[in-house]
Design a protein around this motif. Structure first.
Motif, PDB file in Angstrom:
ATOM      1  N   LYS A  11       0.592  -1.247   0.111  1.00  0.00           N
ATOM      2  CA  LYS A  11       0.200  -0.072   0.018  1.00  0.00           C
ATOM      3  C   LYS A  11       0.884   1.253   0.027  1.00  0.00           C
ATOM      4  CE  LYS A  11      -0.638  -0.419   4.853  1.00  0.00           C
ATOM      5  NZ  LYS A  11      -1.508  -0.294   6.062  1.00  0.00           N
ATOM      6  N   LYS A  12       2.252   1.201   0.403  1.00  0.00           N
ATOM      7  CA  LYS A  12       3.064   2.278   0.219  1.00  0.00           C
ATOM      8  C   LYS A  12       3.848   2.490  -0.960  1.00  0.00           C
ATOM      9  CE  LYS A  12       1.941   3.643   4.603  1.00  0.00           C
ATOM     10  NZ  LYS A  12       1.280   4.425   4.757  1.00  0.00           N
ATOM     11  N   ARG A  13       3.534   1.422  -1.822  1.00  0.00           N
ATOM     12  CA  ARG A  13       4.355   1.516  -3.261  1.00  0.00           C
ATOM     13  C   ARG A  13       4.346   2.803  -3.957  1.00  0.00           C
ATOM     14  NH1 ARG A  13       3.191  -2.966  -7.580  1.00  0.00           N
ATOM     15  NH2 ARG A  13       1.558  -1.441  -7.981  1.00  0.00           N
ATOM     16  N   ASN A  14       5.251   3.356  -4.563  1.00  0.00           N
ATOM     17  CA  ASN A  14       5.196   4.367  -5.327  1.00  0.00           C
ATOM     18  C   ASN A  14       4.964   5.825  -4.714  1.00  0.00           C
ATOM     19  OD1 ASN A  14       6.742   3.376  -7.607  1.00  0.00           O
ATOM     20  ND2 ASN A  14       4.769   2.770  -8.277  1.00  0.00           N
ATOM     21  N   LYS A  15       5.019   5.750  -3.114  1.00  0.00           N
ATOM     22  CA  LYS A  15       4.527   6.728  -2.600  1.00  0.00           C
ATOM     23  C   LYS A  15       5.733   7.299  -1.619  1.00  0.00           C
ATOM     24  CE  LYS A  15      -0.161   5.501  -2.316  1.00  0.00           C
ATOM     25  NZ  LYS A  15      -1.002   4.835  -1.415  1.00  0.00           N
ATOM     26  N   THR A  22       2.350  20.262   4.144  1.00  0.00           N
ATOM     27  CA  THR A  22       1.031  19.967   4.310  1.00  0.00           C
ATOM     28  C   THR A  22       0.350  18.960   4.128  1.00  0.00           C
ATOM     29  OG1 THR A  22       0.706  20.979   2.323  1.00  0.00           O
ATOM     30  CG2 THR A  22       0.817  22.607   4.252  1.00  0.00           C
ATOM     31  N   ILE A  23       1.169  17.948   3.299  1.00  0.00           N
ATOM     32  CA  ILE A  23       0.709  16.596   2.654  1.00  0.00           C
ATOM     33  C   ILE A  23       1.542  15.555   3.337  1.00  0.00           C
ATOM     34  CG2 ILE A  23      -0.632  17.488   0.549  1.00  0.00           C
ATOM     35  CD1 ILE A  23       2.121  16.286  -1.093  1.00  0.00           C
ATOM     36  N   ASN A  24       1.009  14.259   3.549  1.00  0.00           N
ATOM     37  CA  ASN A  24       1.843  13.275   4.143  1.00  0.00           C
ATOM     38  C   ASN A  24       2.764  12.578   3.225  1.00  0.00           C
ATOM     39  OD1 ASN A  24       0.221  13.575   6.430  1.00  0.00           O
ATOM     40  ND2 ASN A  24      -1.167  12.156   5.895  1.00  0.00           N
ATOM     41  N   HIS A  25       2.292  12.337   1.946  1.00  0.00           N
ATOM     42  CA  HIS A  25       3.073  11.696   0.911  1.00  0.00           C
ATOM     43  C   HIS A  25       2.806  12.066  -0.434  1.00  0.00           C
ATOM     44  CE1 HIS A  25      -0.259   8.992   1.258  1.00  0.00           C
ATOM     45  NE2 HIS A  25       0.091   8.966  -0.014  1.00  0.00           N
ATOM     46  N   ILE A  26       3.759  11.905  -1.270  1.00  0.00           N
ATOM     47  CA  ILE A  26       3.448  12.344  -2.773  1.00  0.00           C
ATOM     48  C   ILE A  26       3.296  10.820  -3.332  1.00  0.00           C
ATOM     49  CG2 ILE A  26       4.311  13.013  -5.015  1.00  0.00           C
ATOM     50  CD1 ILE A  26       6.217  14.954  -3.421  1.00  0.00           C
ATOM     51  N   ASN A  27       2.254  10.796  -4.150  1.00  0.00           N
ATOM     52  CA  ASN A  27       1.816   9.623  -4.803  1.00  0.00           C
ATOM     53  C   ASN A  27       2.184   9.625  -6.362  1.00  0.00           C
ATOM     54  OD1 ASN A  27       0.546   7.213  -5.911  1.00  0.00           O
ATOM     55  ND2 ASN A  27      -1.377   7.595  -5.201  1.00  0.00           N
ATOM     56  N   LEU A  28       3.167   8.624  -6.788  1.00  0.00           N
ATOM     57  CA  LEU A  28       3.883   8.828  -8.051  1.00  0.00           C
ATOM     58  C   LEU A  28       2.894   8.275  -9.111  1.00  0.00           C
ATOM     59  CD1 LEU A  28       7.490   8.082  -7.025  1.00  0.00           C
ATOM     60  CD2 LEU A  28       6.436  10.179  -7.256  1.00  0.00           C
ATOM     61  N   GLU A  29       2.104   7.386  -8.623  1.00  0.00           N
ATOM     62  CA  GLU A  29       1.028   6.691  -9.465  1.00  0.00           C
ATOM     63  C   GLU A  29      -0.189   7.389  -9.912  1.00  0.00           C
ATOM     64  OE1 GLU A  29       0.762   2.872  -8.163  1.00  0.00           O
ATOM     65  OE2 GLU A  29       2.284   2.161  -9.291  1.00  0.00           O
ATOM     66  N   GLY A  30      -0.689   8.533  -9.167  1.00  0.00           N
ATOM     67  CA  GLY A  30      -1.971   9.177  -9.230  1.00  0.00           C
ATOM     68  C   GLY A  30      -2.211  10.266  -8.378  1.00  0.00           C
ATOM     69  N   ASP A  31      -3.300  10.425  -8.152  1.00  0.00           N
ATOM     70  CA  ASP A  31      -3.545  11.836  -7.233  1.00  0.00           C
ATOM     71  C   ASP A  31      -3.254  11.808  -5.784  1.00  0.00           C
ATOM     72  OD1 ASP A  31      -4.708  12.990  -9.678  1.00  0.00           O
ATOM     73  OD2 ASP A  31      -6.681  12.358  -9.022  1.00  0.00           O
TER      74      ASP A  31
END
Length: 140
Positions: A11-15, A22-31
């Motif tokens: 569930k943490k893949r590509n994040k 201000t955000i917890n993580h950046i999602n490389l696969e989507g929004d």
């Protein structure tokens, strides 16, 4: 055993974890997901022009959780907390404090730039109304 770790991490893949943002993580696969971080806290001295000691504020707030205190002028500070419970506990504990005032940060109340823009708009629109009333058609 290693497969269990991979399943847990799926569930943490590509994040990418982003600390102190201000955000917890950046999602490389989507929004990116909507932020769940608590609002900033605004701290000011109760006495007019009272200088705040950032190290002292950090010591006072640290028992409630992880905090990041940043000076916002000589007599103001912004505090980022690690979770909502920490923010609520700090607000509750320092509600009646004798030297500092703590509240949630509001751009319209606490930002000098936003307040300046707001008052400029009020003055310009008020002036335009006065000019319109004074120069209006005086035929009766």
């Amino acid at each position: 055993m290693f497969r269990r770790y991979l399943q847990t991490l799926e569930k943490k893949r590509n994040k990418i974890n982003v600390i102190r943002a201000t955000i917890n993580h950046i999602n490389l696969e989507g929004d990116d997901h909507k932020s769940i971080r608590p609002e900033l806290l605004y701290v000011s001295g109760r006495m007019f022009k009272q200088k705040l000691n950032i190290d002292q504020l950090a010591k006072w707030f640290s028992p409630y959780g992880n905090v990041d205190v940043k000076a916002y002028g000589q007599n103001k500070a912004l505090v980022a907390t690690s979770n909502h419970y920490c923010a609520k506990d700090i607000l509750r504990a320092f509600k009646q404090h004798n030297t500092i005032y703590v509240t949630y940060y509001s751009v319209w109340k606490h930002s000098p730039i936003a307040r300046g823009l707001l008052w400029t708009g009020v003055l310009l629109s008020g002036s335009a109304c006065v000019v319109a009333l004074l120069t209006g058609d005086k035929e009766t």
